[in-house]
Design a protein around this motif. Structure first.
Motif, PDB file in Angstrom:
ATOM      1  N   UNK A  19      78.203  87.306  22.307  1.00  0.00           N
ATOM      2  CA  UNK A  19      78.138  85.982  22.148  1.00  0.00           C
ATOM      3  C   UNK A  19      79.528  85.424  23.131  1.00  0.00           C
ATOM      4  N   UNK A  20      80.653  86.075  22.871  1.00  0.00           N
ATOM      5  CA  UNK A  20      81.772  85.673  23.384  1.00  0.00           C
ATOM      6  C   UNK A  20      82.057  85.859  25.119  1.00  0.00           C
ATOM      7  N   UNK A  27      71.586  87.009  29.019  1.00  0.00           N
ATOM      8  CA  UNK A  27      70.783  85.785  29.063  1.00  0.00           C
ATOM      9  C   UNK A  27      69.301  86.148  29.417  1.00  0.00           C
ATOM     10  N   UNK A  28      69.186  87.347  30.296  1.00  0.00           N
ATOM     11  CA  UNK A  28      67.516  87.548  30.394  1.00  0.00           C
ATOM     12  C   UNK A  28      67.088  87.773  29.076  1.00  0.00           C
ATOM     13  N   UNK A  29      67.549  88.614  28.469  1.00  0.00           N
ATOM     14  CA  UNK A  29      66.990  89.071  27.251  1.00  0.00           C
ATOM     15  C   UNK A  29      66.754  87.985  26.209  1.00  0.00           C
ATOM     16  N   UNK A  31      66.216  84.664  26.926  1.00  0.00           N
ATOM     17  CA  UNK A  31      65.369  83.953  27.561  1.00  0.00           C
ATOM     18  C   UNK A  31      63.748  84.774  27.259  1.00  0.00           C
ATOM     19  N   UNK A  32      63.909  85.809  27.080  1.00  0.00           N
ATOM     20  CA  UNK A  32      62.539  86.557  26.835  1.00  0.00           C
ATOM     21  C   UNK A  32      62.460  86.351  25.410  1.00  0.00           C
ATOM     22  N   UNK A  33      63.425  86.347  24.413  1.00  0.00           N
ATOM     23  CA  UNK A  33      63.404  86.011  23.096  1.00  0.00           C
ATOM     24  C   UNK A  33      62.934  84.660  22.885  1.00  0.00           C
ATOM     25  N   UNK A  34      63.292  83.746  23.599  1.00  0.00           N
ATOM     26  CA  UNK A  34      62.971  82.143  23.346  1.00  0.00           C
ATOM     27  C   UNK A  34      61.385  82.084  23.775  1.00  0.00           C
ATOM     28  N   UNK A  35      61.039  82.735  24.848  1.00  0.00           N
ATOM     29  CA  UNK A  35      59.562  82.595  25.101  1.00  0.00           C
ATOM     30  C   UNK A  35      58.736  83.289  24.132  1.00  0.00           C
TER      31      UNK A  35
END
Length: 214
Positions: A19-20, A27-29, A31-35
């Motif tokens: 996170x820090x 960020x790619x992972x 975005x995949x999680x959010x999808x």
């Protein structure tokens, strides 16, 4: 991940470590999680005890992924407990020290599961529901761990294990828990220790969350 969606506990646990200072891969992972969350927004915990259950009563699963952290060589340990087919408790965390072999990391995971089983026993006793609970089955996919629990003989390969991890032996002796082996493909806790291939993950998701009525 902590309260309603155990199916994303592993990936959230890993993302929180960056996170820090996140990078493009993180960020790619994310975005995949959010999808994935958008496509499964109607899934969550469902406590329906009227439906037929594959396993009756309180039971748990524990697992580990040995030395999966490339930086520290620490292992990810995890457990999950269910009452019939309803998920009650789950845990996924990078261990605090290096474990020397797969058996060692699996034994550490069983120790964490044993502590949770003892707490659940106390909780159910408060609810006056302890009559049919113990011993609580805890399923592991390592025959070596089961041997270490039921045959506490000093061996060169395990004499270095911390004393606290033998807590699971004591709980087994007093019949609070009952460690049992099952195939890795049937270990629900596997989804909390490593990224699974799509077919394997799709098979385990219905055991963690259900489609909720809207």
């Amino acid at each position: 991940a902590c309260w309603t969606r155990p199916d994303i506990a592993f990936v959230v646990n890993k993302l929180c470590k960056f996170m820090s200072n996140p990078g493009d891969a993180h960020f790619a992972v994310l975005k995949h999680l959010l999808r994935y969350l958008k496509g499964t927004k109607h899934k969550g915990l469902c406590f329906d005890f009227s439906a037929p259950s594959s396993v009756q009563g309180l039971h748990g699963f524990s697992d580990s992924s040995h030395a999966d952290c490339p930086d520290t060589k620490h292992s990810t340990i995890a457990y999950i407990f269910r009452l019939d087919d309803a998920v009650l408790s789950w845990f996924s965390k990078l261990h605090t020290f290096v474990t020397t072999c797969t058996n060692h990391s699996e034994y550490a995971a069983l120790f964490s599961a044993a502590k949770e089983a003892q707490w659940l026993k106390y909780l159910f006793q408060d609810f006056k529901l302890d009559g049919t609970l113990t011993p609580i089955p805890i399923y592991v996919d390592s025959s070596g761990v089961v041997s270490m629990v039921f045959n506490p003989v000093d061996h060169q390969s395990n004499k270095h294990i911390q004393i606290e991890h033998h807590y699971s032996r004591e709980l087994t002796e007093i019949r609070t828990i009952a460690p049992q082996r099952l195939p890795s493909a049937e270990n629900v806790a596997d989804a909390f220790t490593k990224p699974l291939a799509a077919p394997a993950f799709s098979a385990v998701v219905p055991k963690l969350v259900n489609t909720l009525s809207v």
